[in-house]
Scaffold this motif. Sequence first.
Motif, mmCIF file in Angstrom:
data_model
loop_
_atom_site.group_PDB
_atom_site.id
_atom_site.type_symbol
_atom_site.label_atom_id
_atom_site.label_comp_id
_atom_site.label_asym_id
_atom_site.label_seq_id
_atom_site.Cartn_x
_atom_site.Cartn_y
_atom_site.Cartn_z
ATOM 1 N N GLY A 34 13.757 -8.950 -1.218
ATOM 2 C CA GLY A 34 13.847 -9.375 -2.603
ATOM 3 C C GLY A 34 14.142 -8.183 -3.481
ATOM 4 N N SER A 35 14.177 -8.419 -4.778
ATOM 5 C CA SER A 35 14.521 -7.324 -5.680
ATOM 6 C C SER A 35 13.423 -6.274 -5.771
ATOM 7 C CB SER A 35 14.848 -7.867 -7.069
ATOM 8 O OG SER A 35 13.731 -8.537 -7.601
ATOM 9 N N GLY A 36 12.211 -6.580 -5.274
ATOM 10 C CA GLY A 36 11.147 -5.593 -5.279
ATOM 11 C C GLY A 36 11.092 -4.815 -3.981
ATOM 12 N N SER A 37 12.040 -5.030 -3.101
ATOM 13 C CA SER A 37 11.963 -4.408 -1.780
ATOM 14 C C SER A 37 12.531 -2.996 -1.792
ATOM 15 C CB SER A 37 12.692 -5.256 -0.746
ATOM 16 O OG SER A 37 14.064 -5.252 -0.990
ATOM 17 N N THR A 81 6.551 4.970 1.494
ATOM 18 C CA THR A 81 5.931 4.542 0.243
ATOM 19 C C THR A 81 6.380 3.137 -0.130
ATOM 20 O OG1 THR A 81 7.618 5.698 -1.049
ATOM 21 C CG2 THR A 81 5.536 6.866 -0.650
ATOM 22 N N VAL A 82 6.657 2.340 0.880
ATOM 23 C CA VAL A 82 6.920 0.928 0.662
ATOM 24 C C VAL A 82 5.580 0.226 0.841
ATOM 25 C CG1 VAL A 82 8.149 -1.116 1.473
ATOM 26 C CG2 VAL A 82 9.303 1.104 1.434
ATOM 27 N N CYS A 83 5.097 -0.402 -0.213
ATOM 28 C CA CYS A 83 3.782 -1.045 -0.194
ATOM 29 C C CYS A 83 3.714 -2.108 0.893
ATOM 30 C CB CYS A 83 3.482 -1.667 -1.555
ATOM 31 S SG CYS A 83 1.841 -2.420 -1.646
ATOM 32 N N CYS A 88 7.051 -3.512 -2.286
ATOM 33 C CA CYS A 88 7.513 -2.806 -3.486
ATOM 34 C C CYS A 88 7.549 -1.296 -3.248
ATOM 35 C CB CYS A 88 6.565 -3.084 -4.647
ATOM 36 S SG CYS A 88 6.501 -4.811 -5.141
ATOM 37 N N PRO A 89 8.504 -0.602 -3.849
ATOM 38 C CA PRO A 89 8.523 0.861 -3.732
ATOM 39 C C PRO A 89 7.431 1.455 -4.627
ATOM 40 C CG PRO A 89 10.331 0.122 -5.116
ATOM 41 C CD PRO A 89 9.653 -1.115 -4.587
ATOM 42 N N ILE A 90 6.598 2.295 -4.034
ATOM 43 C CA ILE A 90 5.529 2.944 -4.797
ATOM 44 C C ILE A 90 6.150 4.115 -5.543
ATOM 45 C CG2 ILE A 90 3.359 4.213 -4.622
ATOM 46 C CD1 ILE A 90 2.818 2.516 -2.057
ATOM 47 N N ASN A 91 5.863 4.182 -6.847
ATOM 48 C CA ASN A 91 6.511 5.212 -7.657
ATOM 49 C C ASN A 91 5.547 6.107 -8.420
ATOM 50 O OD1 ASN A 91 5.609 3.498 -9.614
ATOM 51 N ND2 ASN A 91 7.609 2.994 -10.455
ATOM 52 N N LYS A 92 4.238 6.009 -8.106
ATOM 53 C CA LYS A 92 3.258 6.830 -8.816
ATOM 54 C C LYS A 92 2.354 7.535 -7.817
ATOM 55 C CE LYS A 92 3.009 3.726 -12.740
ATOM 56 N NZ LYS A 92 2.177 2.755 -13.438
ATOM 57 N N GLY A 95 -2.719 12.916 -7.959
ATOM 58 C CA GLY A 95 -3.428 13.730 -6.974
ATOM 59 C C GLY A 95 -2.903 13.394 -5.594
ATOM 60 N N THR A 96 -3.737 12.767 -4.775
ATOM 61 C CA THR A 96 -3.294 12.315 -3.450
ATOM 62 C C THR A 96 -3.436 10.793 -3.332
ATOM 63 O OG1 THR A 96 -5.476 12.750 -2.494
ATOM 64 C CG2 THR A 96 -3.814 14.506 -2.305
ATOM 65 N N THR A 97 -3.443 10.096 -4.470
ATOM 66 C CA THR A 97 -3.529 8.634 -4.473
ATOM 67 C C THR A 97 -2.207 8.048 -4.934
ATOM 68 O OG1 THR A 97 -5.903 8.706 -4.946
ATOM 69 C CG2 THR A 97 -4.769 6.630 -5.380
ATOM 70 N N LEU A 98 -1.636 7.201 -4.087
ATOM 71 C CA LEU A 98 -0.399 6.489 -4.424
ATOM 72 C C LEU A 98 -0.767 5.159 -5.070
ATOM 73 C CD1 LEU A 98 1.280 7.156 -1.017
ATOM 74 C CD2 LEU A 98 2.257 7.865 -3.204
ATOM 75 N N ILE A 99 -0.039 4.780 -6.129
ATOM 76 C CA ILE A 99 -0.333 3.545 -6.852
ATOM 77 C C ILE A 99 0.919 2.687 -6.908
ATOM 78 C CG2 ILE A 99 -1.154 2.551 -9.016
ATOM 79 C CD1 ILE A 99 -2.432 5.415 -9.501
ATOM 80 N N CYS A 100 0.810 1.473 -6.370
ATOM 81 C CA CYS A 100 1.940 0.538 -6.376
ATOM 82 C C CYS A 100 2.039 -0.127 -7.752
ATOM 83 C CB CYS A 100 1.746 -0.516 -5.285
ATOM 84 S SG CYS A 100 3.116 -1.705 -5.243
#
Length: 141
Positions: A34-37, A81-83, A88-92, A95-100
């Motif tokens: 989908g468009s969030g992929s 970094t694909v949730c 969805c691509p994670i973009n944040k 520190g060492t925490t990724l946020i979707c």
Amino acid sequence: MPTRPSASRRTVLRGAAVVPVAGLGLAACSGPGGSGSAATPSAPVDLGAESDVAKGGAKLYKDHNVVVSRDKSGTLKAYSTVCTHAGCPINKLHGTTLICPCHGSEFDAVTGKVVQSPATEPLTELSVKTQNGRIVAGPAA
């Protein structure tokens, strides 16, 4: 027989304004394809200088959907970094925490583990090495 009140012009216009916004929400929730992929590297990619990732830190490479972290002993780890919740691509990275951005799942960039749902599966680990002072990551061997 009672008559039904007809919708006012204001009600119709409000409804018309909500439909496109609802469509954007559905697009953000779409899964793979989908468009969030997003896609992870299918071949090794040069991410940059080895010195870009400090001990105990992590660096997000948005263009390649990869995060690289270095533990306190200096060992590098790389993850897609694909949730794992909805693709969805994670973009944040804080520190060492990724946020979707889609649903708020959070992942530890050092271990790939989920630290906040709705995701339940860890990030996909990628192979990572240094070559001539550069970080190279790609599909797991």
